[in-house]
Scaffold this motif. Structure first.
Motif, PDB file in Angstrom:
ATOM      1  N   LEU A 164       3.576  -2.707   1.927  1.00  0.00           N
ATOM      2  CA  LEU A 164       3.959  -1.589   2.788  1.00  0.00           C
ATOM      3  C   LEU A 164       2.743  -0.766   3.215  1.00  0.00           C
ATOM      4  CD1 LEU A 164       7.090  -0.411   0.781  1.00  0.00           C
ATOM      5  CD2 LEU A 164       7.098  -1.598   2.981  1.00  0.00           C
ATOM      6  N   VAL A 165       1.682  -0.855   2.427  1.00  0.00           N
ATOM      7  CA  VAL A 165       0.424  -0.145   2.709  1.00  0.00           C
ATOM      8  C   VAL A 165      -0.716  -1.131   2.476  1.00  0.00           C
ATOM      9  CG1 VAL A 165      -1.148   1.666   1.862  1.00  0.00           C
ATOM     10  CG2 VAL A 165       1.288   2.166   2.161  1.00  0.00           C
ATOM     11  N   GLN A 166      -1.720  -1.077   3.333  1.00  0.00           N
ATOM     12  CA  GLN A 166      -2.868  -1.973   3.178  1.00  0.00           C
ATOM     13  C   GLN A 166      -4.001  -1.261   2.447  1.00  0.00           C
ATOM     14  OE1 GLN A 166      -2.496  -5.282   4.066  1.00  0.00           O
ATOM     15  NE2 GLN A 166      -0.432  -4.443   4.321  1.00  0.00           N
ATOM     16  N   ARG A 167      -4.553  -1.932   1.451  1.00  0.00           N
ATOM     17  CA  ARG A 167      -5.626  -1.332   0.652  1.00  0.00           C
ATOM     18  C   ARG A 167      -6.911  -1.267   1.468  1.00  0.00           C
ATOM     19  NH1 ARG A 167      -4.956  -6.629  -0.539  1.00  0.00           N
ATOM     20  NH2 ARG A 167      -6.805  -7.942  -0.870  1.00  0.00           N
ATOM     21  N   GLY A 188     -10.003  -3.078  -8.804  1.00  0.00           N
ATOM     22  CA  GLY A 188     -10.746  -2.180  -7.925  1.00  0.00           C
ATOM     23  C   GLY A 188      -9.977  -1.744  -6.683  1.00  0.00           C
ATOM     24  N   ILE A 189      -8.650  -1.550  -6.808  1.00  0.00           N
ATOM     25  CA  ILE A 189      -7.837  -1.183  -5.647  1.00  0.00           C
ATOM     26  C   ILE A 189      -8.096   0.276  -5.253  1.00  0.00           C
ATOM     27  CG2 ILE A 189      -5.491  -0.886  -4.760  1.00  0.00           C
ATOM     28  CD1 ILE A 189      -6.268  -3.783  -5.113  1.00  0.00           C
ATOM     29  N   SER A 190      -8.481   0.467  -3.991  1.00  0.00           N
ATOM     30  CA  SER A 190      -8.748   1.813  -3.484  1.00  0.00           C
ATOM     31  C   SER A 190      -8.010   2.028  -2.171  1.00  0.00           C
ATOM     32  CB  SER A 190     -10.249   2.030  -3.259  1.00  0.00           C
ATOM     33  OG  SER A 190     -10.957   1.971  -4.484  1.00  0.00           O
ATOM     34  N   LYS A 191      -7.564   3.268  -1.975  1.00  0.00           N
ATOM     35  CA  LYS A 191      -6.895   3.636  -0.731  1.00  0.00           C
ATOM     36  C   LYS A 191      -7.145   5.107  -0.443  1.00  0.00           C
ATOM     37  CE  LYS A 191      -4.256   3.373   2.880  1.00  0.00           C
ATOM     38  NZ  LYS A 191      -4.655   2.571   4.059  1.00  0.00           N
ATOM     39  N   ARG A 192      -7.622   5.369   0.792  1.00  0.00           N
ATOM     40  CA  ARG A 192      -7.867   6.742   1.236  1.00  0.00           C
ATOM     41  C   ARG A 192      -6.922   7.100   2.371  1.00  0.00           C
ATOM     42  NH1 ARG A 192     -12.603   9.628   0.423  1.00  0.00           N
ATOM     43  NH2 ARG A 192     -14.115   8.656  -0.980  1.00  0.00           N
ATOM     44  N   TYR A 193      -6.511   8.364   2.396  1.00  0.00           N
ATOM     45  CA  TYR A 193      -5.831   8.939   3.550  1.00  0.00           C
ATOM     46  C   TYR A 193      -6.703  10.099   4.022  1.00  0.00           C
ATOM     47  CZ  TYR A 193      -1.724   6.280   2.048  1.00  0.00           C
ATOM     48  OH  TYR A 193      -0.864   5.266   1.691  1.00  0.00           O
ATOM     49  N   GLY A 194      -7.603   9.812   4.962  1.00  0.00           N
ATOM     50  CA  GLY A 194      -8.564  10.840   5.365  1.00  0.00           C
ATOM     51  C   GLY A 194      -9.440  11.200   4.183  1.00  0.00           C
ATOM     52  N   PRO A 195      -9.556  12.495   3.877  1.00  0.00           N
ATOM     53  CA  PRO A 195     -10.406  12.908   2.745  1.00  0.00           C
ATOM     54  C   PRO A 195      -9.736  12.720   1.380  1.00  0.00           C
ATOM     55  CG  PRO A 195      -9.421  14.836   3.780  1.00  0.00           C
ATOM     56  CD  PRO A 195      -9.010  13.650   4.619  1.00  0.00           C
ATOM     57  N   ALA A 210     -10.365   2.775  -7.164  1.00  0.00           N
ATOM     58  CA  ALA A 210     -10.824   1.635  -7.966  1.00  0.00           C
ATOM     59  C   ALA A 210      -9.899   1.369  -9.156  1.00  0.00           C
ATOM     60  CB  ALA A 210     -12.261   1.879  -8.456  1.00  0.00           C
ATOM     61  N   VAL A 211      -8.618   1.216  -8.861  1.00  0.00           N
ATOM     62  CA  VAL A 211      -7.618   1.030  -9.913  1.00  0.00           C
ATOM     63  C   VAL A 211      -7.591  -0.427 -10.385  1.00  0.00           C
ATOM     64  CG1 VAL A 211      -5.140   1.072 -10.429  1.00  0.00           C
ATOM     65  CG2 VAL A 211      -6.169   2.906  -9.074  1.00  0.00           C
ATOM     66  N   ASP A 212      -7.634  -0.602 -11.697  1.00  0.00           N
ATOM     67  CA  ASP A 212      -7.458  -1.910 -12.331  1.00  0.00           C
ATOM     68  C   ASP A 212      -6.138  -1.906 -13.096  1.00  0.00           C
ATOM     69  OD1 ASP A 212      -9.966  -2.722 -11.445  1.00  0.00           O
ATOM     70  OD2 ASP A 212     -10.963  -2.111 -13.302  1.00  0.00           O
ATOM     71  N   LEU A 213      -5.352  -2.970 -12.933  1.00  0.00           N
ATOM     72  CA  LEU A 213      -4.075  -3.058 -13.635  1.00  0.00           C
ATOM     73  C   LEU A 213      -3.750  -4.534 -13.862  1.00  0.00           C
ATOM     74  CD1 LEU A 213      -1.471  -1.525 -14.632  1.00  0.00           C
ATOM     75  CD2 LEU A 213      -0.513  -2.022 -12.378  1.00  0.00           C
ATOM     76  N   ALA A 214      -3.454  -4.882 -15.107  1.00  0.00           N
ATOM     77  CA  ALA A 214      -3.088  -6.262 -15.441  1.00  0.00           C
ATOM     78  C   ALA A 214      -1.663  -6.283 -15.971  1.00  0.00           C
ATOM     79  CB  ALA A 214      -4.038  -6.826 -16.492  1.00  0.00           C
ATOM     80  N   VAL A 215      -0.817  -7.120 -15.370  1.00  0.00           N
ATOM     81  CA  VAL A 215       0.590  -7.230 -15.757  1.00  0.00           C
ATOM     82  C   VAL A 215       0.797  -8.605 -16.379  1.00  0.00           C
ATOM     83  CG1 VAL A 215       2.969  -7.127 -14.950  1.00  0.00           C
ATOM     84  CG2 VAL A 215       1.226  -5.724 -13.831  1.00  0.00           C
ATOM     85  N   HIS A 216       1.271  -8.620 -17.634  1.00  0.00           N
ATOM     86  CA  HIS A 216       1.352  -9.866 -18.399  1.00  0.00           C
ATOM     87  C   HIS A 216       2.765 -10.431 -18.436  1.00  0.00           C
ATOM     88  CE1 HIS A 216      -2.743  -9.447 -20.045  1.00  0.00           C
ATOM     89  NE2 HIS A 216      -2.485  -8.153 -20.032  1.00  0.00           N
TER      90      HIS A 216
END
Length: 501
Positions: free
Chosen positions: A50-53, A6-13, A19-25
């Motif tokens: 480098l960027v905060q979610r 559920g990773i989300s990041k906004r820059y203004g609008p 809500a990104v899901d990613l699994a690395v095996h």
């Protein structure tokens, strides 16, 4: 090994990640695909601290973790090799490798560590060599050694083959496969080349507009499906292969209507600080012909582009346009002679970002002492309609346009001067699939009207799709010229690597 939930990041609008899901095996190479602006870079910057979610959870194994800085990422075993090298040219290999270490530096120990990592992973390099004397492939090895020395369990590679020959790319993926399989590490491979992703990865995730739209085992999907998921529509691999990083399905020589040499380069030589960047480079381009200048980055292409833009005066050699020699010391001489340029870096030398669309389109016009803004806007509007430039208005700053529309502004301005020669340097860098295909159509149309086109590109698929002849540049000189009908990836790869094809 690593899970993003559920990773989300906004820059203004603007929602960069939604809500990104990613699994690395463990033991897998995971491909991350998506057009420019899809959210790949933002997601990786979050992983590197480098960027905060804004929202979501990062799990290392089953444990939630916080990555507030690059140091946190290193401590968690996450390392990244960036697309653009982060090496300091005047320093040696070992000095670059230890940058960021704390405490006293032991030269002998550092060199021994470099040699041990190089031997262990099959990445031969001299630890005492200065970086500015290394080839692009050797620099890539240094970046990998720098990262692998820290023993990451998750390795992120961002467009790792953009500056490598075909042989060096194959070698890199052989090393990666060995690292992943024998040491149970994980690799995230970010690439825009479908052929690369389908050949090298075990699993693939596609981002579009900040969202995960598709994920699959690579063996269970196809290049056609991945292309469709990337752009959100059905695509023709025959028509759009080159734009998607695939070799054209059928290569046939472009129809050349040449009635003479429009651009003649003879023995061009440029030296910087004792280093020969262009070495007696000679090449002809006929009217109505597209000639592709192909090679990996860092072999003199950027300097040639600057020279043909009037930004560099050669130490020796001549340029002729339409059979007439051009005085390269005169300001604007090449433009006056009928040569237009789409530069490699549109932000550095193609547009003025804070000027309006209309002003950028008029930059090369002789507007006289008094400028009629009404007439300038009207002319800009006509060109915008002709070249499909999408902008809020002709008064909007070029900065507000997408990359594809910025590139159309450059092309429209250059072609409005009715040049006899067009130099297009890396014309599709940073563009999405639709904008790339549009650029291809326009370059073919330009050549069809009788303009000589010199296409400078590091993309093999691009030159094979567009050019009638392909000249290969290596170490600042032309090492071979092939008609596209006889050119193959293998022959061109050998020439790029300095081996006669």
């Amino acid at each position: 090994m690593l899970r993003l939930a559920g990773i989300s990041k906004r820059y203004g609008p603007v929602v960069a990640c939604d809500a990104v899901d990613l699994a690395v095996h463990q033991g897998e190479i995971h491909g991350l695909l998506g057009e420019n602006g899809a959210g790949k870079s933002t997601l990786m910057k979050i992983l590197l601290g480098l960027v905060q979610r804004d929202a979501g959870t990062i799990l290392r194994g089953d444990e939630p973790v916080e990555i507030g800085s690059p140091q946190d990422a290193v401590a968690l075993g996450i390392g990244m090799v960036h697309q653009h090298f982060s090496l300091i040219d005047p320093l040696t290999v070992w000095e670059n490798v230890v940058l960021g270490d704390k405490g006293r530096v032991d030269r002998s120990l550092a060199c021994a560590q470099v040699e041990e990592v190089a031997e262990r992973y099959g990445l031969p390099v001299d630890p005492t060599a200065r970086v500015d004397r290394l080839s692009a492939g050797e620099r890539q090895r240094v970046e990998l050694i720098k990262c692998l020395r820290r023993d990451p369990s998750v390795l992120i590679l961002d467009e790792p083959t953009s500056v490598l020959t075909q042989a060096e790319s194959a070698e890199l993926f052989t090393v990666l496969r060995r690292v992943v399989r024998t040491e149970n590490r994980a690799v995230i491979l970010i690439s825009h080349k479908l052929a690369e992703v389908t050949a090298a990865t075990d699993r693939v995730t596609v981002l579009r507009r900040g969202r995960v739209v598709y994920e699959s085992r690579t063996a269970d999907t196809t290049a056609q499906e991945l292309a469709k998921q990337m752009v959100g529509r059905d695509v023709s691999l025959k028509a759009e292969a080159a734009a998607l990083g695939l070799l054209p399905v059928a290569v046939s020589p472009a129809e050349v209507t040449s009635d003479g040499v429009a651009l003649r380069l003879r023995d061009l030589t440029v030296r910087y600080g004792g280093v020969t960047v262009l070495d007696r480079l000679s090449l002809d381009v006929g009217a109505g012909e597209i000639v592709g200048l192909y090679g990996v980055e860092g072999n003199g292409q950027a300097t040639l582009g600057d020279l043909l833009s009037g930004l560099v005066v050669p130490d020796a050699g001549t340029v002729e346009v339409g059979g007439a020699p051009v005085d390269l010391t005169g300001a604007g001489a090449l433009h006056k002679a009928g040569l237009g340029v789409v530069p490699e870096d549109r932000h550095r030398s193609g547009v003025v970002l804070d000027m309006s669309v209309a002003e950028n389109l008029a930059l090369k016009e002789d507007l006289g002492f008094f400028v009629s803004r009404r007439r300038m806007r009207a002319a800009a509007q006509r060109r915008a309609e002709e070249f499909n430039i999408v902008a809020p208005s002709m008064d909007a700053p070029v900065r507000s346009l997408s990359g594809g529309n910025q590139q159309r502004v450059v092309l429209a301005r250059e072609l409005s001067a009715n040049p006899s020669v067009l130099v297009a340097a890396q014309p599709t860098h940073g563009l999405d699939v639709g904008a790339i295909e549009d650029m291809y159509v326009r370059l073919r149309k330009v050549a069809g009207s009788g303009v000589a086109v010199l296409l400078i590109s590091t993309e093999l698929e691009e030159v094979m799709a567009l050019a009638s002849r392909i000249a290969v540049i290596s170490s600042g000189r032309i090492v071979g010229v092939l008609a596209v009908g006889e050119a193959t990836a293998e022959k061109l790869g050998m020439l790029v690597g300095g081996v006669a094809a």
